[in-house]
Design an enzyme around this catalytic site. Structure first.
Site, mmCIF file in Angstrom:
data_model
loop_
_atom_site.group_PDB
_atom_site.id
_atom_site.type_symbol
_atom_site.label_atom_id
_atom_site.label_comp_id
_atom_site.label_asym_id
_atom_site.label_seq_id
_atom_site.Cartn_x
_atom_site.Cartn_y
_atom_site.Cartn_z
ATOM 1 N N HIS A 203 3.593 2.559 4.937
ATOM 2 C CA HIS A 203 4.700 3.431 5.314
ATOM 3 C C HIS A 203 5.872 3.409 4.324
ATOM 4 O O HIS A 203 6.301 4.438 3.803
ATOM 5 C CB HIS A 203 5.267 3.009 6.677
ATOM 6 C CG HIS A 203 4.282 2.912 7.788
ATOM 7 N ND1 HIS A 203 3.845 4.004 8.494
ATOM 8 C CD2 HIS A 203 3.663 1.842 8.355
ATOM 9 C CE1 HIS A 203 3.020 3.627 9.445
ATOM 10 N NE2 HIS A 203 2.884 2.313 9.381
ATOM 11 N N ASP A 204 6.436 2.212 4.142
ATOM 12 C CA ASP A 204 7.753 2.128 3.514
ATOM 13 C C ASP A 204 7.749 2.481 2.029
ATOM 14 O O ASP A 204 8.741 3.000 1.500
ATOM 15 C CB ASP A 204 8.328 0.714 3.702
ATOM 16 C CG ASP A 204 8.614 0.420 5.160
ATOM 17 O OD1 ASP A 204 8.591 1.353 5.980
ATOM 18 O OD2 ASP A 204 8.847 -0.761 5.481
#
Ligand code: BDR
Ligand code: CA
Length: 303
Positions: free
Chosen positions: A244-245
């Protein structure tokens, strides 16, 4: 290599976290980015753990020169909820990371953010990849500092289903009041929610490739990726893990990697079953003016 003068000044705000650790590493590796500092917040684990983990990642990378400043240990109005089932009790289980080799800044995240933004000759891009407590607090406490923020490339939310609840993605769930401040700030925002991050996948073949690099950093990230993948195998029955990040970082370094569309987005703070929902107005007729670039797709191979 991009010269120092043309590098994009960024501050990464995070709660490491396996994918946060990759986001830190990517931000420091990309020549396009000038990382002015890292701020931490509780989320994947307690604030003490996420701050320690950020310092451990920097020790691993030999980048103890990068300042780290910790935020408050609770969201704006709610008790902190953490995710040990995803990231382990330490927040970064599964790999042999070194102990911290530097200390967090004494002034804390709020004052570090204010002073760093104020001192920057050009506006800074914020990259928040955890609960939005630090950024919400900054905008609430020092609204005039917004003029020193070039934009916000965040990981959080979803146009479709959530992951922590059917309605909410984890980062927005943990501090929806802070998220609402950020989404209503009028600043340029790119939202990297689950719609795009679930297309930014890595798994066991990529772990093997990291091992094959043959460095300590490669082995550590291979082990972190295997740990993170195990959760996704158990929970979703897939051995492909969303990183995600790192997507929110990659978007700043490599514009065009991610495909976006503009929508009006607001955050539900009080719903009994919809708390933390990012409400994206996709009705296709005029409502509130669009305020967010919502990321919908990614060139996965390039990522
Ligand atoms: C987000 O929540 C955390 O578990 C990850 O680090 C990411 O920021 C995904 O919902
Ligand atoms: Ca995170």
């Amino acid at each position: 290599m991009t010269s120092t003068r043309t590098r994009i000044p960024v501050i990464l705000d995070c709660d490491p976290g396996h994918d946060d650790a990759l986001a830190i590493t990517l931000a420091l590796a990309r020549p396009e980015l000038d990382v002015l500092g890292i701020t931490t917040i509780g989320g994947n684990s307690t604030l003490a753990n996420t701050t320690r983990n950020a310092l451990r990642v920097l020790a691993l990378l030999g980048r103890t020169d990068v300042p780290v400043a910790a935020g408050p240990d609770q969201p704006l109005v709610r008790p902190l909820e953490t995710a040990p089932e995803v990231h382990g009790v330490s927040g970064l289980d599964g790999a042999d990371l070194p102990e911290p080799a530097s200390e967090p800044r004494p002034e804390g995240a709020l004052e570090f953010l204010r002073a760093t933004l104020a001192a920057s000759p050009s506006p800074v891009t914020l990259i928040p990849v955890g609960p939005l407590t630090n950024i919400g607090l900054l905008l609430r406490t020092y609204p005039a500092i917004a003029e020193k923020i070039a934009g916000i490339s965040l990981m959080g939310g979803a146009m479709g289903a959530g992951n922590w609840t059917p309605a909410a993605e984890f980062n927005i769930w943990v501090d929806p009041e802070a998220a609402r401040i950020v989404f209503r700030s009028g600043l340029p925002i790119t939202m990297h929610g689950l719609d795009v991050t679930h297309k930014a996948l890595m798994g066991l073949p990529e772990a093997d490739r990291l091992d094959a690099v043959g460095t300590r950093v490669g082995h550590v990230f291979a082990d972190l990726l295997r740990f993170f993948t195990r959760f996704h195998v158990e929970k979703y029955g897939t051995d492909q893990t969303p990183i995600h990040d790192a997507v929110a970082v990659a978007h700043v370094a490599l514009p065009g990697l991610v495909t976006t569309r503009r929508y009006h987005v607001d955050v539900e703070t009080n719903g009994d079953i919809t708390r933390g929902r990012t409400v994206v107005d996709d009705r296709g007729h005029p409502g509130e003016p669009p305020n967010v670039d919502v990321a919908l797709d990614i060139d996965r191979a390039a990522f």
